[in-house]
Design a protein around this motif. Structure first.
Motif, mmCIF file in Angstrom:
data_model
loop_
_atom_site.group_PDB
_atom_site.id
_atom_site.type_symbol
_atom_site.label_atom_id
_atom_site.label_comp_id
_atom_site.label_asym_id
_atom_site.label_seq_id
_atom_site.Cartn_x
_atom_site.Cartn_y
_atom_site.Cartn_z
ATOM 1 N N TRP A 409 0.877 -1.211 -0.020
ATOM 2 C CA TRP A 409 0.153 0.017 -0.113
ATOM 3 C C TRP A 409 0.932 1.120 -0.214
ATOM 4 O O TRP A 409 0.480 2.163 -0.548
ATOM 5 C CB TRP A 409 -0.862 0.044 1.275
ATOM 6 N N THR A 412 2.159 2.680 -3.123
ATOM 7 C CA THR A 412 1.235 3.415 -3.813
ATOM 8 C C THR A 412 1.022 4.952 -3.570
ATOM 9 O O THR A 412 0.417 5.723 -4.289
ATOM 10 C CB THR A 412 0.050 2.763 -4.250
ATOM 11 N N GLN A 413 1.469 5.087 -2.335
ATOM 12 C CA GLN A 413 1.207 6.428 -1.949
ATOM 13 C C GLN A 413 2.255 7.767 -2.072
ATOM 14 O O GLN A 413 2.078 8.974 -2.195
ATOM 15 C CB GLN A 413 0.931 6.465 -0.399
ATOM 16 N N LYS A 418 6.636 5.547 1.406
ATOM 17 C CA LYS A 418 7.060 4.190 1.153
ATOM 18 C C LYS A 418 8.391 4.009 2.053
ATOM 19 O O LYS A 418 8.445 2.690 2.619
ATOM 20 C CB LYS A 418 7.407 4.082 -0.534
ATOM 21 N N LYS A 441 -1.423 4.772 7.709
ATOM 22 C CA LYS A 441 -2.332 4.709 6.749
ATOM 23 C C LYS A 441 -3.775 5.584 7.259
ATOM 24 O O LYS A 441 -4.410 6.206 6.313
ATOM 25 C CB LYS A 441 -2.792 3.367 6.839
ATOM 26 N N VAL A 444 -2.870 9.391 6.119
ATOM 27 C CA VAL A 444 -3.172 9.484 4.554
ATOM 28 C C VAL A 444 -4.559 9.427 4.438
ATOM 29 O O VAL A 444 -5.004 10.438 3.450
ATOM 30 C CB VAL A 444 -2.620 8.166 4.015
ATOM 31 N N SER A 445 -5.538 8.842 5.025
ATOM 32 C CA SER A 445 -7.052 8.877 4.826
ATOM 33 C C SER A 445 -7.311 10.034 5.366
ATOM 34 O O SER A 445 -8.387 10.757 4.674
ATOM 35 C CB SER A 445 -7.687 7.628 5.294
ATOM 36 N N ALA A 449 -2.319 12.053 1.027
ATOM 37 C CA ALA A 449 -0.725 11.543 0.884
ATOM 38 C C ALA A 449 0.028 12.715 0.835
ATOM 39 O O ALA A 449 1.243 12.586 1.092
ATOM 40 C CB ALA A 449 -0.744 10.463 -0.407
ATOM 41 N N GLU A 453 3.392 13.316 2.928
ATOM 42 C CA GLU A 453 4.951 13.332 2.034
ATOM 43 C C GLU A 453 5.536 14.633 2.729
ATOM 44 O O GLU A 453 6.677 14.508 2.906
ATOM 45 C CB GLU A 453 4.511 13.551 0.649
#
Length: 514
Positions: A409, A412-413, A418, A441, A444-445, A449, A453
């Motif tokens: 997962w 992909t963000q 990563k 996670k 991010v929600s 993202a 970052e």
């Protein structure tokens, strides 16, 4: 006077020659000469034999009958039916018959042939069946079987021989199958249509249980046979029971196969079913190329000239046998149990009944005739195959909560996310990284993202970052309107990406150094 007694009288009372006596009484000269020699040897006179009965003369002057054995009666009607059912020729049958009979009690081949020919003349006449090109294929099993030698047990293993004959051209297909089980027979049909390169309109089976659950034209085909018929667009038209002439084409085809294929196979030593099938495939072009009776063209010539073009095209995929199980209950964990393995269905179907279609490599689940799940078939006993989309959201989240899923997962963000998430699991106890990875996670929600970052890039090194500090940075960014971080004004500023202490809100904790 009896001619034998008259012969004795003439021999004893006259001087006539054997030829003259034979001519007078109607016996052969050899018999008269033998009588004369016996009378002289036994020193008999006319007075001795005058009162003999024909039986006494026969006993004293004629040779004893050899064995005086009585032949068993021959049931010609049963022989006719046996030859028709097995496809044996009379010559082959007679060879077996001679081996089974006691010496001197068997009928000769010519005698049986005359009796059989006379019996067949008494049978009723028949009507020639008309078969239009491309209309029918007639299928049956051979009464005679092939076999191969099992190298492990050193025993002969019988092999069922499946025969299909196109009605118009008599073009013949032969296949070797392990048994008359439904899956084997359905697979033989699929190979037959591939061999023909097309499909006729009607299939005419025998009334074997592999084809029909209830025999006869108005009977009930096997459910799997109906499934095959639907796949190829066929109509099933079974023959009448005990009426072999309804399928005379395939009966003749079976006999033809027995004479020209099975006789050759039985002279060979083969070691597997595949080897038997390969040898049959090699013989098929030869037997179909043989000229037919009455100098007619061969089966191959007839097929190529007028029947091939009348067949309908094959479907895109060949038929694959499938076992169907109805009324399978979905358990509380929204899975069904099939062959000791559990497969998932949509969680809304928990507690309901579904139908399952099993092929060699696929499991399809239907609810109210609608496909609701499809899985690759697994041979793992006690295993579990689950599609994430079938799960409840909470269960799906729990399923995804593992290092590999979380790392996949994170990839992909964003690159920084990563590297950070991957770093959480690069430790002696990787599962210690599950909770902080879950928190990332969640961030991010909640924040996006891009925001996560930017917050991670504020740390001088990701090794110094942790979920608590990341949460603080994200909260500050959110309160400041998520504006991009400005470069530091001090000449001692560390520059972009450097770590600075989190700034508290001035209303809550004023900084005295500002």
């Amino acid at each position: 006077m009896h001619k034998q007694l008259e012969t004795v009288r003439l021999l004893l009372q006259t001087k006539l020659s054997a030829r003259e006596i034979a001519s007078a009484v109607g016996l052969s000269k050899t018999t008269v000469g033998r009588y004369r020699a016996l009378l002289i040897f036994k020193r008999l006179t006319w007075d001795d034999v005058r009162g003999w009965s024909p039986a006494q003369i026969d006993t004293n002057l004629n040779k004893a009958r050899r064995g005086n054995k009585v032949r068993d009666p021959l049931n010609v009607a049963a022989l006719h039916d046996e030859l028709a059912a097995t496809g044996l020729t009379l010559q082959v049958w007679h060879e077996d018959y001679l081996r089974a009979m006691r010496p001197g009690t068997a009928y000769s081949y010519s005698s049986i042939h005359r009796k059989l020919h006379a019996y067949r003349k008494t049978l009723p006449t028949f009507m020639h069946m008309e078969h239009r090109p491309g209309e029918k294929v007639l299928v049956d099993f051979s009464g005679l079987q092939a076999s191969y030698l099992d190298v492990t047990t050193r025993k002969r293993v019988p092999v069922t021989v499946f025969v299909g004959v196109l009605g118009g051209s008599s073009y013949t297909f032969v296949d070797a199958i392990a048994s008359q089980s439904v899956p084997e027979v359905m697979a033989a049909h699929a190979r037959m249509f591939a061999f023909f390169g097309g499909v006729p309109h009607v299939v005419v089976p025998d009334n074997a249980k592999s084809f029909m659950t209830k025999p006869g034209p108005g009977g009930t085909p096997q459910r799997d046979y109906e499934d095959l018929a639907r796949h190829y667009g066929l109509t099933i038209a079974a023959t009448r029971v005990y009426h072999p002439k309804d399928k005379a084409k395939v009966e003749a085809g079976v006999k033809f196969v027995q004479q020209h294929v099975l006789r050759r196979l039985n002279t060979l030593t083969l070691y597997s079913l595949e080897e038997v099938r390969e040898r049959i495939e090699a013989l098929l072009p030869q037997i179909n190329a043989r000229p037919m009776g009455n100098r007619e063209p061969s089966r191959t010539d007839r097929f190529n000239s007028f029947e091939r073009r009348t067949l309908r095209p094959l479907p895109a995929l060949p038929y694959e046998y499938a076992e169907v199980r109805t009324g399978v209950k979905v358990d509380g964990g929204y899975h069904i149990l099939v062959e000791h393995h559990r497969y998932s269905v949509p969680h809304a179907l928990t507690g309901q009944r579904v139908d399952v279609r099993l092929t060699a490599d696929c499991v399809e689940v239907f609810h109210e005739q609608r496909l609701v799940a499809k899985h690759a078939r697994s041979g793992v006993i006690g295993g579990l195959t689950t599609t994430p989309a079938h799960q409840l959201p909470a269960h799906r989240a729990q399923t995804d909560r593992n290092p590999e899923a979380l790392k996949a997962w994170a990839a992909t963000q964003g690159p920084t996310i990563k590297r950070f998430v991957h770093g959480l699991f690069e430790q002696d106890r990787p599962y210690m990284g599950l909770r902080p990875a879950d928190q990332v996670k969640t961030f991010v929600s909640r924040y996006g993202a891009a925001a996560v970052e930017r917050a991670l890039k504020d740390f001088p090194s990701l090794e110094l970052a942790n979920a608590t500090a990341l949460k603080r940075k994200l909260s500050i960014q959110a309160k400041e309107g998520a504006t991009p971080r400005q470069p530091a004004r001090s000449k001692n500023a560390l520059g972009p990406g450097s770590f600075t202490p989190a700034k508290r809100h001035s209303d809550e904790h004023p900084d005295p150094f500002e």
